[in-house]
Design a protein around this motif. Structure first.
Motif, PDB file in Angstrom:
ATOM      1  N   ALA A  58       1.722  -7.725  -4.662  1.00  0.00           N
ATOM      2  CA  ALA A  58       1.759  -6.409  -5.295  1.00  0.00           C
ATOM      3  C   ALA A  58       0.996  -5.381  -4.457  1.00  0.00           C
ATOM      4  O   ALA A  58       1.439  -4.246  -4.314  1.00  0.00           O
ATOM      5  N   ASP A  59      -0.150  -5.768  -3.891  1.00  0.00           N
ATOM      6  CA  ASP A  59      -0.921  -4.849  -3.048  1.00  0.00           C
ATOM      7  C   ASP A  59      -0.131  -4.446  -1.808  1.00  0.00           C
ATOM      8  O   ASP A  59      -0.109  -3.273  -1.429  1.00  0.00           O
ATOM      9  N   ASP A  60       0.495  -5.436  -1.146  1.00  0.00           N
ATOM     10  CA  ASP A  60       1.307  -5.144   0.043  1.00  0.00           C
ATOM     11  C   ASP A  60       2.468  -4.221  -0.310  1.00  0.00           C
ATOM     12  O   ASP A  60       2.756  -3.263   0.410  1.00  0.00           O
ATOM     13  N   ALA A  61       3.144  -4.527  -1.410  1.00  0.00           N
ATOM     14  CA  ALA A  61       4.286  -3.714  -1.831  1.00  0.00           C
ATOM     15  C   ALA A  61       3.835  -2.294  -2.153  1.00  0.00           C
ATOM     16  O   ALA A  61       4.519  -1.325  -1.809  1.00  0.00           O
ATOM     17  N   GLU A  62       2.692  -2.151  -2.802  1.00  0.00           N
ATOM     18  CA  GLU A  62       2.196  -0.814  -3.159  1.00  0.00           C
ATOM     19  C   GLU A  62       1.838  -0.016  -1.903  1.00  0.00           C
ATOM     20  O   GLU A  62       2.131   1.180  -1.818  1.00  0.00           O
ATOM     21  N   ALA A  63       1.217  -0.667  -0.929  1.00  0.00           N
ATOM     22  CA  ALA A  63       0.873   0.023   0.314  1.00  0.00           C
ATOM     23  C   ALA A  63       2.139   0.509   1.026  1.00  0.00           C
ATOM     24  O   ALA A  63       2.192   1.642   1.522  1.00  0.00           O
ATOM     25  N   MET A  64       3.161  -0.328   1.076  1.00  0.00           N
ATOM     26  CA  MET A  64       4.419   0.075   1.717  1.00  0.00           C
ATOM     27  C   MET A  64       5.107   1.164   0.912  1.00  0.00           C
ATOM     28  O   MET A  64       5.666   2.108   1.476  1.00  0.00           O
ATOM     29  N   ARG A  65       5.064   1.064  -0.417  1.00  0.00           N
ATOM     30  CA  ARG A  65       5.668   2.088  -1.264  1.00  0.00           C
ATOM     31  C   ARG A  65       4.989   3.440  -1.021  1.00  0.00           C
ATOM     32  O   ARG A  65       5.660   4.463  -0.886  1.00  0.00           O
ATOM     33  N   GLN A  66       3.673   3.441  -0.933  1.00  0.00           N
ATOM     34  CA  GLN A  66       2.947   4.684  -0.676  1.00  0.00           C
ATOM     35  C   GLN A  66       3.340   5.285   0.675  1.00  0.00           C
ATOM     36  O   GLN A  66       3.527   6.495   0.798  1.00  0.00           O
TER      37      GLN A  66
END
Length: 143
Positions: A58-66
């Motif tokens: 989830a952290d990796d996905a959120e960083a990429m989403r941002q």
């Protein structure tokens, strides 16, 4: 314009950064061309998930989403961002192509699997089954 909606698959690699740049260059030919920036949050199967693993994903996905939201905010063309989750990235990308009505896919290839080191397993699967044109960017210089 020869294409109207471009899906860009993004995984954080240098090749996927090139995919975004190439999509923006193509889209710059017409203000009506839309971009769909997609990141896949790959779920791990086989009982390997847990609270810690889920948090990392989830952290990796959120960083990429941002990052993609930042790219979209600065894009000259209409741009949307999608984070898809599942265990089969190629299938998720192809489903999104159909649902969004995209007529071009641009994605990077790290060449770690798939066809003799030239295409990665996900880019190979998308290329093989895509109903629309697929353009693959590679890491390294374009010489």
């Amino acid at each position: 314009m020869w294409c109207h909606k471009i899906l860009v698959a993004y995984d954080g690699s240098p090749a996927s950064e090139k995919a975004i740049a190439l999509a923006q260059a193509i889209a710059s030919e017409s203000p009506e061309v839309e971009l769909v920036l997609v990141n896949i949050m790959r779920l791990v199967g086989g009982g390997m998930t847990g609270a810690g693993m889920d948090a990392v994903l989830a952290d990796d996905a959120e960083a990429m989403r941002q990052h993609l939201l930042e790219v979209a905010a600065n894009a000259a063309n209409p741009t949307t961002v999608k984070v898809l989750s599942g265990t089969a990235p190629a299938e998720l990308i192809l489903r999104c192509v159909r649902e969004e009505g995209c007529d071009l896919v641009i994605m990077g290839s790290r060449g770690k699997g798939g066809v003799g080191g030239y295409l990665g397993s996900v880019s190979y699967a998308v290329t093989k089954s895509s109903p629309v044109a697929v353009l693959i960017t590679k890491e390294g210089d374009c010489r």
